[in-house]
Design a protein around this motif. Structure first.
Motif, PDB file in Angstrom:
ATOM      1  N   MET A   1      29.707  27.759  17.392  1.00 18.37           N
ATOM      2  CA  MET A   1      30.193  26.889  16.338  1.00 18.37           C
ATOM      3  C   MET A   1      29.092  26.642  15.371  1.00 18.37           C
ATOM      4  N   LEU A   2      29.466  26.521  14.080  1.00 25.65           N
ATOM      5  CA  LEU A   2      28.441  26.370  13.056  1.00 25.65           C
ATOM      6  C   LEU A   2      28.356  24.920  12.611  1.00 25.65           C
ATOM      7  N   ALA A   3      27.220  24.566  12.009  1.00 25.09           N
ATOM      8  CA  ALA A   3      26.916  23.165  11.829  1.00 25.09           C
ATOM      9  C   ALA A   3      26.950  22.695  10.386  1.00 25.09           C
ATOM     10  N   SER A   4      27.143  21.430  10.234  1.00 27.46           N
ATOM     11  CA  SER A   4      27.029  20.752   8.944  1.00 27.46           C
ATOM     12  C   SER A   4      27.719  21.495   7.824  1.00 27.46           C
ATOM     13  N   ARG A   5      28.940  21.924   8.064  1.00 26.03           N
ATOM     14  CA  ARG A   5      29.645  22.676   7.038  1.00 26.03           C
ATOM     15  C   ARG A   5      30.150  21.752   5.943  1.00 26.03           C
ATOM     16  N   GLN A   6      30.327  22.312   4.769  1.00 24.17           N
ATOM     17  CA  GLN A   6      30.967  21.591   3.687  1.00 24.17           C
ATOM     18  C   GLN A   6      32.418  22.053   3.621  1.00 24.17           C
ATOM     19  N   TYR A   7      33.101  21.824   2.517  1.00 21.38           N
ATOM     20  CA  TYR A   7      34.535  22.061   2.516  1.00 21.38           C
ATOM     21  C   TYR A   7      34.965  22.904   1.343  1.00 21.38           C
ATOM     22  N   HIS A   8      35.957  23.774   1.619  1.00 19.43           N
ATOM     23  CA  HIS A   8      36.489  24.655   0.594  1.00 19.43           C
ATOM     24  C   HIS A   8      37.314  23.893  -0.438  1.00 19.43           C
ATOM     25  N   ARG A   9      37.298  24.409  -1.662  1.00 19.34           N
ATOM     26  CA  ARG A   9      38.251  23.921  -2.646  1.00 19.34           C
ATOM     27  C   ARG A   9      39.532  24.729  -2.477  1.00 19.34           C
ATOM     28  N   HIS A  10      40.579  24.096  -2.038  1.00 24.24           N
ATOM     29  CA  HIS A  10      41.881  24.738  -1.983  1.00 24.24           C
ATOM     30  C   HIS A  10      42.914  23.657  -2.219  1.00 24.24           C
ATOM     31  N   PRO A  11      44.158  24.017  -2.521  1.00 25.79           N
ATOM     32  CA  PRO A  11      45.143  23.011  -2.878  1.00 25.79           C
ATOM     33  C   PRO A  11      45.284  21.941  -1.806  1.00 25.79           C
ATOM     34  N   VAL A  12      45.193  20.694  -2.222  1.00 22.67           N
ATOM     35  CA  VAL A  12      45.407  19.585  -1.311  1.00 22.67           C
ATOM     36  C   VAL A  12      46.496  18.702  -1.890  1.00 22.67           C
ATOM     37  N   SER A  13      47.160  17.976  -1.002  1.00 18.00           N
ATOM     38  CA  SER A  13      48.203  17.082  -1.453  1.00 18.00           C
ATOM     39  C   SER A  13      47.586  15.803  -1.975  1.00 18.00           C
ATOM     40  N   ARG A  14      48.042  15.357  -3.127  1.00 14.46           N
ATOM     41  CA  ARG A  14      47.501  14.126  -3.702  1.00 14.46           C
ATOM     42  C   ARG A  14      48.224  12.899  -3.157  1.00 14.46           C
ATOM     43  N   THR A  15      49.244  13.101  -2.335  1.00 18.12           N
ATOM     44  CA  THR A  15      49.986  11.970  -1.809  1.00 18.12           C
ATOM     45  C   THR A  15      49.998  11.937  -0.283  1.00 18.12           C
ATOM     46  N   ALA A  16      49.933  13.100   0.370  1.00 22.62           N
ATOM     47  CA  ALA A  16      50.034  13.141   1.823  1.00 22.62           C
ATOM     48  C   ALA A  16      48.824  12.494   2.467  1.00 22.62           C
ATOM     49  N   PRO A  17      49.035  11.710   3.526  1.00 15.35           N
ATOM     50  CA  PRO A  17      47.896  11.136   4.251  1.00 15.35           C
ATOM     51  C   PRO A  17      47.186  12.194   5.075  1.00 15.35           C
ATOM     52  N   ALA A  18      46.106  11.772   5.700  1.00 16.51           N
ATOM     53  CA  ALA A  18      45.320  12.707   6.503  1.00 16.51           C
ATOM     54  C   ALA A  18      46.098  13.159   7.735  1.00 16.51           C
ATOM     55  N   THR A  19      45.819  14.369   8.179  1.00 15.39           N
ATOM     56  CA  THR A  19      46.339  14.833   9.459  1.00 15.39           C
ATOM     57  C   THR A  19      45.690  14.020  10.570  1.00 15.39           C
ATOM     58  N   ILE A 133      39.739  24.277   9.054  1.00 11.86           N
ATOM     59  CA  ILE A 133      39.865  23.166  10.002  1.00 11.86           C
ATOM     60  C   ILE A 133      39.045  21.975   9.529  1.00 11.86           C
ATOM     61  N   GLU A 134      37.854  22.240   9.029  1.00 12.83           N
ATOM     62  CA  GLU A 134      36.991  21.149   8.567  1.00 12.83           C
ATOM     63  C   GLU A 134      37.590  20.412   7.386  1.00 12.83           C
ATOM     64  N   SER A 135      38.327  21.132   6.549  1.00 15.42           N
ATOM     65  CA  SER A 135      38.953  20.456   5.412  1.00 15.42           C
ATOM     66  C   SER A 135      40.006  19.466   5.891  1.00 15.42           C
ATOM     67  N   TYR A 136      40.628  19.751   7.044  1.00 17.93           N
ATOM     68  CA  TYR A 136      41.572  18.793   7.621  1.00 17.93           C
ATOM     69  C   TYR A 136      40.840  17.592   8.213  1.00 17.93           C
ATOM     70  N   VAL A 137      39.636  17.799   8.739  1.00 19.33           N
ATOM     71  CA  VAL A 137      38.853  16.684   9.270  1.00 19.33           C
ATOM     72  C   VAL A 137      38.537  15.695   8.157  1.00 19.33           C
ATOM     73  N   ALA A 138      38.147  16.194   7.001  1.00 19.15           N
ATOM     74  CA  ALA A 138      37.708  15.333   5.904  1.00 19.15           C
ATOM     75  C   ALA A 138      38.849  14.881   5.008  1.00 19.15           C
ATOM     76  N   GLY A 139      39.870  15.728   4.834  1.00 19.61           N
ATOM     77  CA  GLY A 139      40.901  15.479   3.836  1.00 19.61           C
ATOM     78  C   GLY A 139      41.697  14.212   4.082  1.00 19.61           C
ATOM     79  N   GLY A 140      41.839  13.401   3.027  1.00 22.83           N
ATOM     80  CA  GLY A 140      42.667  12.206   3.091  1.00 22.83           C
ATOM     81  C   GLY A 140      41.991  11.005   3.721  1.00 22.83           C
TER      82      GLY A 140
END
Length: 411
Positions: A1-19, A133-140
């Motif tokens: 597993m890799l460490a301290s990753r940042q997050y991709h820019r990809h379409p995110v929902s502006r209304t949906a809460p976090a997973t 996966i990391e974008s889901y950790v941070a998103g929302g």
């Protein structure tokens, strides 16, 4: 597993809460078992199933590292290219199904090439998988909630890779070792099933004013961002060597992977402690100690004359690598630099570590006249790489000292 990753820019929902974190942690734990086998256990599998020597095992890890580096560099572009046709959840599902589909190939009789093919396929697919996966950790999530989620997420994957390598020893009996790679099939199918509890897209990143941080934190962030890939060069160098180091010192086959997992367990403990303490914040000595422990632990482990000292060396290395890893996360979060465009560059730097470490092993042991001399040369080459990589890590410290001195003179 890799460490301290940042997050991709990809379409995110502006209304949906976090997973919710529960399905994210479940997928992370399961997928990290595969990561633990691929990056930390493949040398044991190759030696047991096909009798690989050091050079062949290092070459195998080098192939995985080059594949990961290449796709990590391109992953942001690939994700954006398909984003209008498939949601991030759909892309993740395809990546998991793809890994599950190739894993059974390792059971083809008398076909060592399948280990290379399956390993490289899983490597490149995971180079796409983890940033999503990391974008889901941070998103929302708000900044505070995101920090807590990232802390928990890191402990989950660290525990998984430690457990995976520790248990691998039960399979190290000839071609039975290939069952570790075959296990990637049901594990990844289960991951794909859990995605039903993921939202189609990560929630939007929540922008909040963050607390002011001391000015030297930015310099420490710049420094640790160089130390992190350097620490992964060392990790990628020692992992393929461990089956042979442990074997040469008389470790029984069933105990080799638990002993090899010492550094992973030490890394987990280090991150757990740093998550819950504060005295190290903002101290340049923390970076220095972590870096020195990495190099010292690696040297002791490779040159150890007995199993006790080898185990101590692995523990010391794990403490240092865990320190570098968590400091990189902490300063990225504290300074607020975890922007969404940094993922491909960051993953590429880690990929460089996973390629350069095994390359040092291939060059050393293909030219060394004996294993004993090879170990000494191996340490010298890796430490030279560490020294070269540490030069830019020291620059922010000296620049900060000059600013402090100038400020004192002007006052």
């Amino acid at each position: 597993m890799l460490a301290s990753r940042q997050y991709h820019r990809h379409p995110v929902s502006r209304t949906a809460p976090a997973t919710p974190l529960l399905p994210i942690c479940a997928v992370t734990f399961l997928a990290s078992i595969g990561t633990g086998v691929l990056w930390n256990g493949i040398g044991f599998v190759a030696e047991s199933a096909y009798g690989y020597g050091r050079v062949a095992s290092f070459g195998l890890s080098l192939a995985f590292g080059v594949g990961y580096l290449t796709i990590a560099f391109l992953s942001g572009r690939i994700t954006r290219a398909v984003a209008h046709r498939a949601s991030p959840r759909t892309i993740l599902a395809a990546l998991f199904v793809g890994q599950a589909a190739v894993a059974p190939l390792v059971l083809l009789p008398d076909a060592p090439w399948t280990l290379w093919f399956v390993g490289c396929a899983v490597s490149v697919l995971s180079a796409m998988q983890w940033p999503l996966i990391e974008s889901y950790v941070a998103g929302g999530r708000s900044r505070g909630a995101m920090r807590r989620a990232i802390g928990l997420w890191n402990l989950i994957w660290m525990s998984a890779v430690t457990i995976a390598l520790g248990l691998l020893g039960t399979l190290l009996d000839g071609e039975r070792a290939l069952l570790a790679m075959l296990a990637l099939a049901p594990i990844n199918l289960l991951c794909a099933g859990i995605l039903i509890w993921f939202r189609a897209r990560p929630g939007a990143h929540v922008d909040e004013p963050h607390d002011p941080v001391p000015p030297h934190y930015e310099a420490q962030l710049a420094s640790v961002r160089f130390l992190l890939p350097v620490s992964y060069v060392v990790a990628a160098a020692i992992s393929p060597a461990l089956p042979y180091l442990l074997g040469a010192l008389g470790a029984e086959p069933r105990w080799r992977t638990p002993l090899a997992a010492t550094w992973l367990a030490a890394r987990f403990v280090t991150v757990l402690v740093l998550c819950n303490t504060h005295g190290w914040h903002g101290r340049w000595a923390s970076l220095l100690i972590a870096g020195v422990l990495c190099g010292a632990g690696f040297t002791l482990a490779v040159l150890a004359p007995n199993l006790s000292l080898l185990t101590i060396g692995l523990a010391v290395f794990g403490l240092g690598q865990g320190g570098v890893y968590y400091l990189a996360i902490y300063y990225a979060m504290a300074v607020g630099k975890a922007d969404v465009d940094a993922a491909s560059v960051h993953e590429s730097l880690i990929g460089v570590g996973y390629a350069v470490g095994p390359l040092a092993g291939v060059l050393t042991f293909s030219l060394a006249p004996s294993e004993a001399q090879g170990n000494v040369v191996f340490v010298a080459i890796v430490l030279t790489i560490v020294a070269i990589g540490s030069v830019p890590a020291l620059s922010p410290f000296f620049a900060w000292r000059r600013r402090v001195a100038s400020a004192r003179v002007s006052n």
